[in-house]
Scaffold this active site. Structure first.
Site, PDB file in Angstrom:
ATOM      1  N   GLY A 273      34.640  37.568  42.135  1.00  0.00           N
ATOM      2  CA  GLY A 273      35.807  37.460  42.865  1.00  0.00           C
ATOM      3  C   GLY A 273      36.496  36.279  42.655  1.00  0.00           C
ATOM      4  O   GLY A 273      37.328  36.034  43.402  1.00  0.00           O
TER       5      GLY A 273
ATOM      6  N   ASP B 216      45.947  35.285  39.909  1.00  0.00           N
ATOM      7  CA  ASP B 216      44.591  34.835  39.435  1.00  0.00           C
ATOM      8  C   ASP B 216      45.088  33.636  38.092  1.00  0.00           C
ATOM      9  O   ASP B 216      44.522  32.825  38.040  1.00  0.00           O
ATOM     10  CB  ASP B 216      43.636  35.685  38.877  1.00  0.00           C
ATOM     11  CG  ASP B 216      43.337  36.514  39.846  1.00  0.00           C
ATOM     12  OD1 ASP B 216      43.326  35.821  41.149  1.00  0.00           O
ATOM     13  OD2 ASP B 216      42.547  37.589  39.734  1.00  0.00           O
TER      14      ASP B 216
ATOM     15  N   TYR C 175      41.213  49.596  42.489  1.00  0.00           N
ATOM     16  CA  TYR C 175      42.223  48.524  42.626  1.00  0.00           C
ATOM     17  C   TYR C 175      43.480  49.165  42.299  1.00  0.00           C
ATOM     18  O   TYR C 175      44.511  49.091  43.121  1.00  0.00           O
ATOM     19  CB  TYR C 175      42.106  47.438  41.724  1.00  0.00           C
ATOM     20  CG  TYR C 175      42.993  46.345  41.688  1.00  0.00           C
ATOM     21  CD1 TYR C 175      42.639  45.113  42.344  1.00  0.00           C
ATOM     22  CD2 TYR C 175      44.142  46.215  40.918  1.00  0.00           C
ATOM     23  CE1 TYR C 175      43.434  44.075  42.261  1.00  0.00           C
ATOM     24  CE2 TYR C 175      44.930  45.246  40.880  1.00  0.00           C
ATOM     25  CZ  TYR C 175      44.687  44.352  41.666  1.00  0.00           C
ATOM     26  OH  TYR C 175      45.552  43.155  41.587  1.00  0.00           O
TER      27      TYR C 175
END
Length: 389
Positions: free
Chosen positions: A126, A174, A226
């Site tokens: 993660g 990200d 997700y």
């Protein structure tokens, strides 16, 4: 040239028969607060880790793309840049290959490359190991082919690679964190317009430490969980008649939840809406506390974020819950899972003087529960993507 750079240069040369034209690095990240908000046009607050993906790269002019990773068993992956197509597999190599595809789709002439990758970002933790691979590839190709793209543009192209080529419907956090973070700061990012502010985050000056606890439970975001949550958030926004959940003010959350119930929304949609609106507000609370110099008061906000991720979004797991419960019981200021969940890592905000004791308690709790030993290390706000050599 450092020993690490010399080693990567030597391995590139041994593999491809000539030296690379340069070496680039892009970091992994932890997200301090604001989870599953980025694909809802919301707010996030990541910081870059010192752990990086590094790439030694040289241009080619014959249309061939050759990819190799020192971290994955197997030989060189050979692809044709004009034959790249989404959803064709390629394993780990899909991430850098997807960047080449995204750059070419955007009209940039990439005529091929030799790429040797190595990474210290833990995979499946993660911590955005995939985004680091994408961003380091994008930055290297931007430099070598003189594309003139800025950090945010590279991040958006890297996100497109993961969304459209690899097939993971992630938001842009990200890639933006890997491309745009700066040393000693957390990144306050508005994912709607990519507006960003570097927020000073010098924990040592406050006598604090932020620990990352890698449960070593591997997650795979491409498994549908997700995507299901993203679809549920989009359904919630549709039912409420707003473009995205970003457009739901926290003060109106109660009325919005009542409206969803009246419309017969699935209970999962109700939970997702409650989490996203709550986490957007938690980002704003943490920003206000940091601006006021009251870093310790952010701890309970982190824990509240974990409760929401556990109960409303339901993306935690027993190991992550154990980290949070044990750390807080041992005197931490706050803790929460970070990243996509279903495993991966948690963060723990703790007094410097309590860090070792809290770490010991977590390790002992994992042993008592029969879990494998987690990895624990401090999160030091570090630099974003950059050229090294």
């Amino acid at each position: 040239m450092t020993e690490d750079h010399a080693e990567l240069t030597a391995s590139f040369t041994a593999l491809y028969g000539s030296e690379p034209e340069g070496i680039w690095a892009a970091p992994g990240r932890v997200n301090l607060i604001g989870e599953y908000t980025d694909f809802n046009d919301g707010f996030v607050m990541p910081l870059a880790l010192p752990h990086t993906a590094r790439a030694a790269v040289a241009r080619r002019t014959d249309g061939e793309l050759r990819l190799h990773s020192t971290d994955v068993p197997g030989g060189v992956v050979r692809l044709r840049v004009d034959g790249l197509a989404p959803h064709e597999g390629h394993g780990w190599a899909a991430y850098p290959a997807g960047v080449v595809w995204a750059l070419r789709e955007a009209g940039h002439e990439i005529t091929g490359a030799d790429i040797q990758l190595t990474s210290t970002v833990p995979t499946g933790a993660g911590l955005s190991s995939s985004a680091a691979l994408e961003v380091v590839t994008a930055l290297a190709l931007d430099d070598l082919f003189g594309l003139g793209l800025d950090a945010a543009e590279l991040a958006v192209l890297a996100q497109r690679a993961e969304n459209a080529f690899v097939g993971v419907p992630c938001g842009v956090m990200d890639q933006m964190a890997s491309a745009c973070c700066t040393e000693g700061h957390a990144l306050h990012l508005d994912t709607r317009d990519l507006g960003r502010r570097q927020v000073p985050f010098d924990l040592a000056a406050h006598g604090l430490r932020l620990l990352v606890v890698d449960t070593r439970v591997k997650h795979a975001l491409g498994d549908g969980a997700y995507a299901e949550r993203r679809a549920g958030c989009e359904e919630g926004a549709r039912l409420l008649g707003i473009p995205t959940l970003r457009d739901l003010p926290y003060e109106e959350l109660g009325a919005a939840l009542d409206r969803l119930a009246e419309l017969g929304a699935d209970e999962s949609v109700v939970r997702y809406v409650r989490h996203v609106a709550g986490d957007n507000q938690r980002v704003e609370r943490v920003i206000a506390l940091l601006d006021a110099g009251d870093v310790r008061a952010a701890g309970p906000v982190l824990t509240a974020g974990h409760v929401s991720l556990r109960d409303d979004l339901r993306v935690s797991c027993p190991e992550l819950d154990l980290v949070v419960e044990t750390a807080n019981a041992a005197g931490a200021l706050g803790a929460r899972m970070t990243g996509g969940g279903f495993g991966g890592s948690a963060i723990v905000l703790v007094e410097e003087a309590r860090a070792d004791a809290v770490t010991k308690s977590v390790l002992e709790a994992f042993t008592a529960a029969g879990y494998g030993s987690p990895g624990v290390f401090p999160a030091v706000p570090s630099a974003g993507a950059r050229r090294l050599v």
